[in-house]
Design a protein around this motif. Sequence first.
Motif, PDB file in Angstrom:
ATOM      1  N   VAL A  64       2.533  -1.680 -11.365  1.00 48.23           N
ATOM      2  CA  VAL A  64       2.117  -1.185 -12.683  1.00 48.23           C
ATOM      3  C   VAL A  64       1.805   0.306 -12.622  1.00 48.23           C
ATOM      4  N   SER A  65       1.093   0.733 -11.572  1.00 44.05           N
ATOM      5  CA  SER A  65       0.765   2.157 -11.426  1.00 44.05           C
ATOM      6  C   SER A  65       2.022   3.001 -11.286  1.00 44.05           C
ATOM      7  N   LEU A  66       2.979   2.501 -10.496  1.00 44.94           N
ATOM      8  CA  LEU A  66       4.218   3.241 -10.292  1.00 44.94           C
ATOM      9  C   LEU A  66       5.011   3.346 -11.594  1.00 44.94           C
ATOM     10  N   LEU A  67       5.118   2.254 -12.328  1.00 44.59           N
ATOM     11  CA  LEU A  67       5.855   2.275 -13.590  1.00 44.59           C
ATOM     12  C   LEU A  67       5.181   3.191 -14.607  1.00 44.59           C
ATOM     13  N   SER A  83       0.801  -1.233   0.000  1.00 42.01           N
ATOM     14  CA  SER A  83       0.000   0.000   0.000  1.00 42.01           C
ATOM     15  C   SER A  83       0.835   1.285   0.000  1.00 42.01           C
ATOM     16  N   PRO A  84       1.974   1.379   0.722  1.00 40.65           N
ATOM     17  CA  PRO A  84       2.768   2.615   0.594  1.00 40.65           C
ATOM     18  C   PRO A  84       3.238   2.857  -0.837  1.00 40.65           C
ATOM     19  N   LEU A  85       3.600   1.784  -1.540  1.00 39.48           N
ATOM     20  CA  LEU A  85       4.010   1.915  -2.937  1.00 39.48           C
ATOM     21  C   LEU A  85       2.845   2.375  -3.805  1.00 39.48           C
ATOM     22  N   LEU A  86       1.635   1.878  -3.518  1.00 40.99           N
ATOM     23  CA  LEU A  86       0.454   2.280  -4.277  1.00 40.99           C
ATOM     24  C   LEU A  86       0.142   3.761  -4.059  1.00 40.99           C
ATOM     25  N   LEU A  87       0.306   4.244  -2.841  1.00 39.21           N
ATOM     26  CA  LEU A  87       0.053   5.659  -2.565  1.00 39.21           C
ATOM     27  C   LEU A  87       1.042   6.548  -3.313  1.00 39.21           C
ATOM     28  N   CYS A  88       2.302   6.140  -3.344  1.00 39.35           N
ATOM     29  CA  CYS A  88       3.299   6.893  -4.122  1.00 39.35           C
ATOM     30  C   CYS A  88       2.944   6.873  -5.607  1.00 39.35           C
ATOM     31  N   ALA A  89       2.441   5.743  -6.087  1.00 40.05           N
ATOM     32  CA  ALA A  89       2.042   5.642  -7.493  1.00 40.05           C
ATOM     33  C   ALA A  89       0.897   6.597  -7.800  1.00 40.05           C
ATOM     34  N   MET A  90      -0.052   6.763  -6.872  1.00 40.78           N
ATOM     35  CA  MET A  90      -1.157   7.695  -7.089  1.00 40.78           C
ATOM     36  C   MET A  90      -0.651   9.130  -7.208  1.00 40.78           C
ATOM     37  N   VAL A  91       0.379   9.484  -6.430  1.00 36.87           N
ATOM     38  CA  VAL A  91       0.967  10.822  -6.511  1.00 36.87           C
ATOM     39  C   VAL A  91       1.605  11.030  -7.881  1.00 36.87           C
ATOM     40  N   LEU A  92       2.316  10.020  -8.367  1.00 40.39           N
ATOM     41  CA  LEU A  92       2.984  10.133  -9.671  1.00 40.39           C
ATOM     42  C   LEU A  92       1.965  10.219 -10.807  1.00 40.39           C
ATOM     43  N   VAL A  93       0.888   9.446 -10.712  1.00 38.56           N
ATOM     44  CA  VAL A  93      -0.149   9.507 -11.744  1.00 38.56           C
ATOM     45  C   VAL A  93      -0.792  10.893 -11.759  1.00 38.56           C
ATOM     46  N   ALA A  94      -1.085  11.430 -10.579  1.00 37.57           N
ATOM     47  CA  ALA A  94      -1.669  12.775 -10.505  1.00 37.57           C
ATOM     48  C   ALA A  94      -0.713  13.812 -11.064  1.00 37.57           C
ATOM     49  N   ALA A  95       0.578  13.683 -10.759  1.00 40.47           N
ATOM     50  CA  ALA A  95       1.572  14.639 -11.257  1.00 40.47           C
ATOM     51  C   ALA A  95       1.680  14.571 -12.774  1.00 40.47           C
ATOM     52  N   LEU A 105      -9.731   9.506 -14.375  1.00 40.86           N
ATOM     53  CA  LEU A 105     -10.149   8.283 -15.061  1.00 40.86           C
ATOM     54  C   LEU A 105      -9.036   7.232 -15.042  1.00 40.86           C
ATOM     55  N   VAL A 106      -7.815   7.663 -15.366  1.00 40.41           N
ATOM     56  CA  VAL A 106      -6.692   6.734 -15.367  1.00 40.41           C
ATOM     57  C   VAL A 106      -6.437   6.201 -13.959  1.00 40.41           C
ATOM     58  N   GLY A 107      -6.538   7.081 -12.971  1.00 42.58           N
ATOM     59  CA  GLY A 107      -6.334   6.638 -11.592  1.00 42.58           C
ATOM     60  C   GLY A 107      -7.343   5.591 -11.168  1.00 42.58           C
ATOM     61  N   PHE A 108      -8.620   5.816 -11.517  1.00 45.61           N
ATOM     62  CA  PHE A 108      -9.650   4.835 -11.181  1.00 45.61           C
ATOM     63  C   PHE A 108      -9.412   3.513 -11.908  1.00 45.61           C
ATOM     64  N   ILE A 109      -9.023   3.598 -13.177  1.00 42.00           N
ATOM     65  CA  ILE A 109      -8.767   2.372 -13.931  1.00 42.00           C
ATOM     66  C   ILE A 109      -7.622   1.579 -13.299  1.00 42.00           C
ATOM     67  N   LEU A 110      -6.555   2.274 -12.948  1.00 43.35           N
ATOM     68  CA  LEU A 110      -5.414   1.603 -12.336  1.00 43.35           C
ATOM     69  C   LEU A 110      -5.777   0.993 -10.989  1.00 43.35           C
ATOM     70  N   TYR A 111      -6.630   1.717 -10.236  1.00 44.56           N
ATOM     71  CA  TYR A 111      -6.981   1.209  -8.915  1.00 44.56           C
ATOM     72  C   TYR A 111      -7.956   0.026  -9.011  1.00 44.56           C
ATOM     73  N   PHE A 112      -8.995   0.163  -9.833  1.00 51.60           N
ATOM     74  CA  PHE A 112      -9.972  -0.921  -9.942  1.00 51.60           C
ATOM     75  C   PHE A 112      -9.411  -2.125 -10.695  1.00 51.60           C
ATOM     76  N   PHE A 113      -8.357  -1.896 -11.445  1.00 46.33           N
ATOM     77  CA  PHE A 113      -7.643  -3.009 -12.072  1.00 46.33           C
ATOM     78  C   PHE A 113      -7.151  -3.999 -11.012  1.00 46.33           C
ATOM     79  N   SER A 114      -6.897  -3.470  -9.813  1.00 49.23           N
ATOM     80  CA  SER A 114      -6.423  -4.335  -8.730  1.00 49.23           C
ATOM     81  C   SER A 114      -7.475  -5.359  -8.313  1.00 49.23           C
ATOM     82  N   ASP A 115      -8.781  -5.019  -8.449  1.00 48.29           N
ATOM     83  CA  ASP A 115      -9.828  -5.983  -8.095  1.00 48.29           C
ATOM     84  C   ASP A 115      -9.732  -7.238  -8.940  1.00 48.29           C
ATOM     85  N   LEU A 116      -9.487  -7.053 -10.233  1.00 45.65           N
ATOM     86  CA  LEU A 116      -9.347  -8.199 -11.121  1.00 45.65           C
ATOM     87  C   LEU A 116      -8.125  -9.032 -10.753  1.00 45.65           C
ATOM     88  N   ILE A 117      -7.012  -8.362 -10.487  1.00 40.68           N
ATOM     89  CA  ILE A 117      -5.791  -9.068 -10.128  1.00 40.68           C
ATOM     90  C   ILE A 117      -5.953  -9.801  -8.800  1.00 40.68           C
TER      91      ILE A 117
END
Length: 369
Positions: free
Chosen positions: A354-357, A288-300, A321-333
Amino acid sequence: MATMRTRLSLTLSFYFARHFLLQFAGVFLSILLVVLVGDMVELLRRSASHEDVGLQTVLAMALLKQPNMAQIILPFAMLFAALLSFSRLTRTQELVVTRASGVSVWQFLMPALLCALLIGGFRVTLFNPFASILTARYEFLERTHLDWSTNLLAVSDTGLWLRQSTEEGSSILHAQGVDQASQEFQGIIVFLYNKEDHFTGRIDALRGRLVPGAWQFSDVSIREEGGAAQLLESYRLTTDLTLENLQESFAAPETMSFWELPRFIEILEQAGFSAQKHRLYLHSLLASPLLLCAMVLVAATFSLRLTRHGGTLAIASGGLLVGFILYFFSDLIYALGLSGRIPVTLSAWTPATVSLLFGVSMLFHLEDG
């Protein structure tokens, strides 16, 4: 010609960090308030048919549920806060002036990334244990006042303990373990009680399995209260349990502290049960800390485009939209991980990675491309 880069001053770093944290606090509390109101409405609807459940109980249940909901909405709040923070810094020209002075995108993002990392670490190590206690209390009140569940299950070092109720009374079953290959319970002891909870007898069985509508025991010794033991080859005890709802009856991972999960997973597997759900939850906490950092990078990524392409509303909407897609993608995984189609560790870490990359690659393209 190479561009000169200057270091971001400590004062400016603290300014950006304070600005980001204030935006995060406002967004996080606003979303949590909306969730609280929604939970209140839902609990009031569910309690409408239960006359003994008052408004005070409903309010207490809604409040007890919020710490766990706070963990769920945390990535959304981080994404919204980062978009709002960077957009405001862009509109006030502070971000433009900072970049014009030679500060790279990575430098002025560092305060926000450090804040996200600290918030993620706080969530995992301190807030999660607190939330798990309140979530366990919420589930107890829900089971007591709304669901009236009659089957209680626990797993410990001594094996499996199960309490179940039937029309004739109740029983407490203890099994030393489960053979996953044959799905047989081993070393079984059953204590029988009548409707008044008075002890009426005991069943000892070498093996047992769940069949539709009953427990099927083999090599059985039955001793009624005050009577002699009877030896039987087999015996059936009525139950409404199945292997599926038995597995689902284990303590939910949300009710367990981050520090307790590894030991519980070990006990669960030693007893012969699958710990896929708990192991997935543990690794998702670690990621989760990595996911939070990824959300910051996506927003930036989308906020920086405001300074170059305009169309604030369209670009910000694209970021959401991209942030929601990346986050809800986790449900499938996560679903693939729970089903065993992919390793649990991979399913837990893939969304954050994936979000971070994605965020890093887009920032490299905007900054150096």
